[in-house]
Design an enzyme around this catalytic site. Sequence first.
Site, mmCIF file in Angstrom:
data_model
loop_
_atom_site.group_PDB
_atom_site.id
_atom_site.type_symbol
_atom_site.label_atom_id
_atom_site.label_comp_id
_atom_site.label_asym_id
_atom_site.label_seq_id
_atom_site.Cartn_x
_atom_site.Cartn_y
_atom_site.Cartn_z
ATOM 1 N N GLU A 60 0.819 -1.202 0.000
ATOM 2 C CA GLU A 60 0.000 0.000 0.000
ATOM 3 C C GLU A 60 0.858 1.260 0.000
ATOM 4 O OE1 GLU A 60 -2.307 -3.128 2.420
ATOM 5 O OE2 GLU A 60 -0.236 -2.545 2.058
ATOM 6 N N ARG A 270 10.842 -12.933 0.693
ATOM 7 C CA ARG A 270 9.976 -11.811 1.043
ATOM 8 C C ARG A 270 10.405 -11.173 2.355
ATOM 9 N NH1 ARG A 270 6.685 -7.840 -0.841
ATOM 10 N NH2 ARG A 270 4.961 -7.410 0.585
ATOM 11 N N GLY A 309 14.853 -3.981 0.023
ATOM 12 C CA GLY A 309 14.724 -2.878 -0.920
ATOM 13 C C GLY A 309 15.604 -2.958 -2.150
ATOM 14 N N GLU A 310 16.052 -4.159 -2.525
ATOM 15 C CA GLU A 310 16.930 -4.267 -3.685
ATOM 16 C C GLU A 310 16.306 -5.049 -4.845
ATOM 17 O OE1 GLU A 310 21.481 -3.772 -2.407
ATOM 18 O OE2 GLU A 310 20.705 -5.809 -2.060
ATOM 19 N N PRO A 335 2.993 -8.527 -9.596
ATOM 20 C CA PRO A 335 3.690 -8.890 -10.836
ATOM 21 C C PRO A 335 4.060 -7.682 -11.689
ATOM 22 C CG PRO A 335 1.342 -9.184 -11.135
ATOM 23 C CD PRO A 335 1.541 -8.774 -9.694
ATOM 24 N N LEU A 336 3.527 -6.513 -11.350
ATOM 25 C CA LEU A 336 3.834 -5.327 -12.145
ATOM 26 C C LEU A 336 5.242 -4.801 -11.889
ATOM 27 C CD1 LEU A 336 0.451 -3.414 -11.873
ATOM 28 C CD2 LEU A 336 1.316 -4.712 -13.810
ATOM 29 N N GLU A 337 5.801 -5.123 -10.738
ATOM 30 C CA GLU A 337 7.151 -4.629 -10.435
ATOM 31 C C GLU A 337 8.187 -5.168 -11.421
ATOM 32 O OE1 GLU A 337 6.591 -3.779 -5.645
ATOM 33 O OE2 GLU A 337 7.526 -5.645 -6.311
#
Length: 456
Positions: A60, A270, A309-310, A335-337
């Site tokens: 979010e 994750r 964050g990598e 999946p958009l990342e």
Amino acid sequence: MLALAWRWSAAALAPVLPLHLRRRAARGKEDPARLAERYGHGAARPPGRLVWLHAASVGETMSVLPLIEALAARDPALHVLVTTGTVTSARLLADRLPAALAPRVAHRFVPLDVPRWVARFLDGWRPDAAVFVESELWPNLVAATASRGIPMALVNARMSARAARRWARAPGLARRVISAFRLVLAQTEADAARFRGLGAPGATCPGNLKYAAPPLPADDAEAARLAALFGDRPAWVAASTHPGEEALVIAAHRRLAPAHPGLLTIIVPRHPERGPEVAALAREIALARRGAGQDPGPDTQILLADTLGELGLWYRLARLAFVGGSLVAHGGQNPLEPARLGCAVLVGPHTWNFTEILDRMAAAGGLVRVDPGPDPAAMLAEAVGDMLTNPGRGQAQASAAAAVAAEQAGLPDRIAAALVLLLPGPGDTSAAPGGNLAAAPALSGPPGERTRVDGT
């Protein structure tokens, strides 16, 4: 009665919650230096108009970054308060917030849902509008916000069919909760229809903010250094994996390695703190741990990227991504990342968190679904091997996925335009901050540690 029961229960539990928070802090789930924020302390309200955005966790928070930029661009005097509930989301917000916006954006951890702590938070910050993201509704927090007449919006709202059926069993309560939001902007038309059926007749679907998030960042110098270490080796990344998936990825690597000399498999759990646990699964395989400061050498077969964050770095280097949380019953990750960074995308069967997005990607030819069958590792290896063997097919799929990811680039500005209408005008001095419009009805939600519109 449910509302009163929750309110009384939360107040009764307040004396033991500090111990709960200290235990969470000991496990790295809370920031020990900022525990006071969980009790509603730490307000530092800036002068002028203030909009409060509550984003529960990492997903979010990342989706509202473009919205924050759009709000700031539309109103140069506006300040933004962002609350979240996780340490990881706070760190990522600090890392990814544009430097030019940092002076206008404050972050606090959301107070626990104890009435007096919520009241302390709202009394200190006095926001002119409150924007809740996706589905998280803490009963006392929402009730207190509405009772102060603070206009509320629910953006990127989602509600599953299952959750809608649950809410429909208490139609009066559903109307009371949902109708408190003056603006409900849903992710999909199906979500909007469910909200309309439960008490938000004006709910609409402008689009999904996850489509409009910026590409994940990466350090250019580090990307160049690692690219030199990788050389021309074939590589793929298993991103945002959950327990049970890493063993499958490692087994798939064992099957793939003989047919793809030099193959480098990058595993990004994750939760990075699971690094040692994941490393123990790769018996007799040369492994380098990013979290331990190790670089992949010529003989390294698995790079365990147990850092925070990598992901943007690994998507740029691998160009082929399996998105985790989908071979186990978690519901999938975004999946958009990888799609925004030109990766071919593979997912497993458990993807209900992103059904609409994945359906659109599949229709455009921008997705491969892995059918686990009786041997999930073999099926994953087959799908990855097909992409590695046919790079042209992977490139075409990646291009199709990127096109879907870029479809709603203007959405944050459209949502910002709707939100600024909730705020007082620059010259409005008739009302104090935190109560600029007519009071909304008091409301509450069903009891539980966390009450979300989607029922999870």
